[in-house]
Design a protein around this motif. Sequence first.
Motif, PDB file in Angstrom:
ATOM      1  N   THR A  83      61.200  56.908-105.616  1.00 36.49           N
ATOM      2  CA  THR A  83      61.429  55.889-104.596  1.00 36.49           C
ATOM      3  C   THR A  83      60.713  56.251-103.309  1.00 36.49           C
ATOM      4  OG1 THR A  83      63.412  56.962-103.739  1.00 36.49           O
ATOM      5  CG2 THR A  83      63.695  55.453-105.595  1.00 36.49           C
ATOM      6  N   LYS A  84      60.645  55.293-102.386  1.00 31.99           N
ATOM      7  CA  LYS A  84      59.951  55.523-101.119  1.00 31.99           C
ATOM      8  C   LYS A  84      60.667  56.545-100.244  1.00 31.99           C
ATOM      9  CE  LYS A  84      57.936  50.894-101.142  1.00 31.99           C
ATOM     10  NZ  LYS A  84      57.825  49.592-100.444  1.00 31.99           N
ATOM     11  N   ILE A 134      46.325  47.970 -99.167  1.00 35.02           N
ATOM     12  CA  ILE A 134      45.542  48.542 -98.073  1.00 35.02           C
ATOM     13  C   ILE A 134      44.462  47.554 -97.659  1.00 35.02           C
ATOM     14  CG2 ILE A 134      44.209  50.549 -97.325  1.00 35.02           C
ATOM     15  CD1 ILE A 134      45.265  51.999 -99.811  1.00 35.02           C
ATOM     16  N   ILE A 135      44.259  47.430 -96.353  1.00 34.07           N
ATOM     17  CA  ILE A 135      43.149  46.621 -95.846  1.00 34.07           C
ATOM     18  C   ILE A 135      41.887  47.473 -95.935  1.00 34.07           C
ATOM     19  CG2 ILE A 135      42.176  45.446 -93.846  1.00 34.07           C
ATOM     20  CD1 ILE A 135      45.012  44.906 -92.902  1.00 34.07           C
ATOM     21  N   HIS A 173      61.257  60.131 -91.967  1.00 29.67           N
ATOM     22  CA  HIS A 173      61.872  59.382 -90.867  1.00 29.67           C
ATOM     23  C   HIS A 173      61.017  58.233 -90.330  1.00 29.67           C
ATOM     24  CE1 HIS A 173      65.118  62.314 -90.607  1.00 29.67           C
ATOM     25  NE2 HIS A 173      64.215  63.285 -90.637  1.00 29.67           N
ATOM     26  N   SER A 174      59.703  58.289 -90.516  1.00 29.58           N
ATOM     27  CA  SER A 174      58.843  57.253 -89.945  1.00 29.58           C
ATOM     28  C   SER A 174      58.750  56.051 -90.884  1.00 29.58           C
ATOM     29  CB  SER A 174      57.441  57.817 -89.691  1.00 29.58           C
ATOM     30  OG  SER A 174      56.576  56.798 -89.230  1.00 29.58           O
ATOM     31  N   SER A 175      58.496  54.896 -90.287  1.00 32.37           N
ATOM     32  CA  SER A 175      58.297  53.688 -91.097  1.00 32.37           C
ATOM     33  C   SER A 175      56.836  53.544 -91.512  1.00 32.37           C
ATOM     34  CB  SER A 175      58.735  52.453 -90.307  1.00 32.37           C
ATOM     35  OG  SER A 175      57.988  52.348 -89.100  1.00 32.37           O
ATOM     36  N   SER A 185      46.786  54.872 -91.505  1.00 30.26           N
ATOM     37  CA  SER A 185      48.244  54.802 -91.596  1.00 30.26           C
ATOM     38  C   SER A 185      48.641  53.389 -92.012  1.00 30.26           C
ATOM     39  CB  SER A 185      48.900  55.154 -90.258  1.00 30.26           C
ATOM     40  OG  SER A 185      48.655  56.503 -89.921  1.00 30.26           O
ATOM     41  N   ILE A 186      49.611  53.307 -92.907  1.00 33.07           N
ATOM     42  CA  ILE A 186      50.097  52.006 -93.365  1.00 33.07           C
ATOM     43  C   ILE A 186      51.622  52.011 -93.321  1.00 33.07           C
ATOM     44  CG2 ILE A 186      48.098  51.661 -94.870  1.00 33.07           C
ATOM     45  CD1 ILE A 186      49.875  52.404 -97.238  1.00 33.07           C
ATOM     46  N   LYS A 187      52.204  50.839 -93.409  1.00 32.50           N
ATOM     47  CA  LYS A 187      53.657  50.738 -93.447  1.00 32.50           C
ATOM     48  C   LYS A 187      54.174  51.202 -94.810  1.00 32.50           C
ATOM     49  CE  LYS A 187      54.013  46.840 -90.240  1.00 32.50           C
ATOM     50  NZ  LYS A 187      54.482  45.441 -90.083  1.00 32.50           N
ATOM     51  N   LYS A 188      55.361  51.772 -94.797  1.00 32.53           N
ATOM     52  CA  LYS A 188      55.963  52.165 -96.073  1.00 32.53           C
ATOM     53  C   LYS A 188      56.167  50.959 -96.987  1.00 32.53           C
ATOM     54  CE  LYS A 188      58.456  56.421 -94.971  1.00 32.53           C
ATOM     55  NZ  LYS A 188      59.785  57.052 -94.817  1.00 32.53           N
ATOM     56  N   SER A 189      56.357  49.813 -96.356  1.00 31.16           N
ATOM     57  CA  SER A 189      56.575  48.600 -97.153  1.00 31.16           C
ATOM     58  C   SER A 189      55.329  48.207 -97.936  1.00 31.16           C
ATOM     59  CB  SER A 189      57.004  47.449 -96.242  1.00 31.16           C
ATOM     60  OG  SER A 189      56.020  47.211 -95.240  1.00 31.16           O
ATOM     61  N   ASP A 190      54.152  48.747 -97.532  1.00 31.36           N
ATOM     62  CA  ASP A 190      52.919  48.455 -98.259  1.00 31.36           C
ATOM     63  C   ASP A 190      52.738  49.352 -99.480  1.00 31.36           C
ATOM     64  OD1 ASP A 190      52.000  46.352 -96.678  1.00 31.36           O
ATOM     65  OD2 ASP A 190      51.135  47.718 -95.200  1.00 31.36           O
ATOM     66  N   LEU A 191      53.593  50.357 -99.615  1.00 32.86           N
ATOM     67  CA  LEU A 191      53.532  51.203-100.805  1.00 32.86           C
ATOM     68  C   LEU A 191      54.157  50.459-101.976  1.00 32.86           C
ATOM     69  CD1 LEU A 191      54.615  54.660 -99.304  1.00 32.86           C
ATOM     70  CD2 LEU A 191      52.293  53.906 -99.832  1.00 32.86           C
ATOM     71  N   GLU A 192      53.476  50.510-103.105  1.00 34.82           N
ATOM     72  CA  GLU A 192      53.997  49.848-104.301  1.00 34.82           C
ATOM     73  C   GLU A 192      54.786  50.845-105.142  1.00 34.82           C
ATOM     74  OE1 GLU A 192      53.949  46.722-105.082  1.00 34.82           O
ATOM     75  OE2 GLU A 192      52.720  46.019-103.405  1.00 34.82           O
TER      76      GLU A 192
END
Length: 248
Positions: free
Chosen positions: A136-137, A150-151, A174-176, A212-219
């Motif tokens: 999990t994330k 990713i862009i 801890h980071s988003s 850097s990307i958002k955790k929400s962008d992780l699949e």
Amino acid sequence: MLESKDDKITLLSNYVNWLIAIAAIVVAIVTLLYGYWGRKIKESEENAKVLIQNLTEQERKITEAQTTINKIIQSGDYVRRVEEFELELKRMKEQNSAEFKKLNASIQQNYKETNTSLSEDSNQSSMPFIKDNLHTKSDIVRGDIFLANIIMSDNGRKVVRPFLIIQNDIGNKHSSFVTGIPLISNATPSPLSIPLKIEDREQFAAIPLITSIKKSDLEMHITKLDDSKLNEIEKAIAFHIGRANIDN
């Protein structure tokens, strides 16, 4: 009258005895001092002799060295050696300059290839990697590889690519956001393009594309990179940001 005279003689005799005793003490003290200082003077003389011998030996060695130097200078060998040293120094400078130019050209080529690969990869769909559904994330650690949105093109369109996490684990927890390196397939090995084997598929960690990307962008989680490869990538990052030489 006689007793008075005898008393005077006795008193005078006592004075004389005292004077003799004092004189004897003075003589003894002088003798002791003379013996002590005599030994000191003798020791000083011996030390002075040793020092003179050492100085004489050093002077002899200096004279021999000066004679040898004069012979070298007069023979012309000195001039030849200096010329050889200057030629060797010039050759080393030219060689280092050529190697630096070659390395600089290689790095520039790597940047060009990375940009080309970036453009090509942005038009490709993600490869069918095996997904680890148990990861999990919240379990993200440094070295993990995820599929991520990713862009990777100028038009802002997101593509799904493998993404190597290089952020420290405190930030991962801890980071988003997470920091990592997109993995691309169309590249060649170089100091800034590190080849990786991901489930028998060759991918390249494109160091200049760190982002850097958002955790929400992780699949989904794919795998975890081994420590040796992670260390190799760390060295490439240090070189990329000017904190280390390519040989380090």
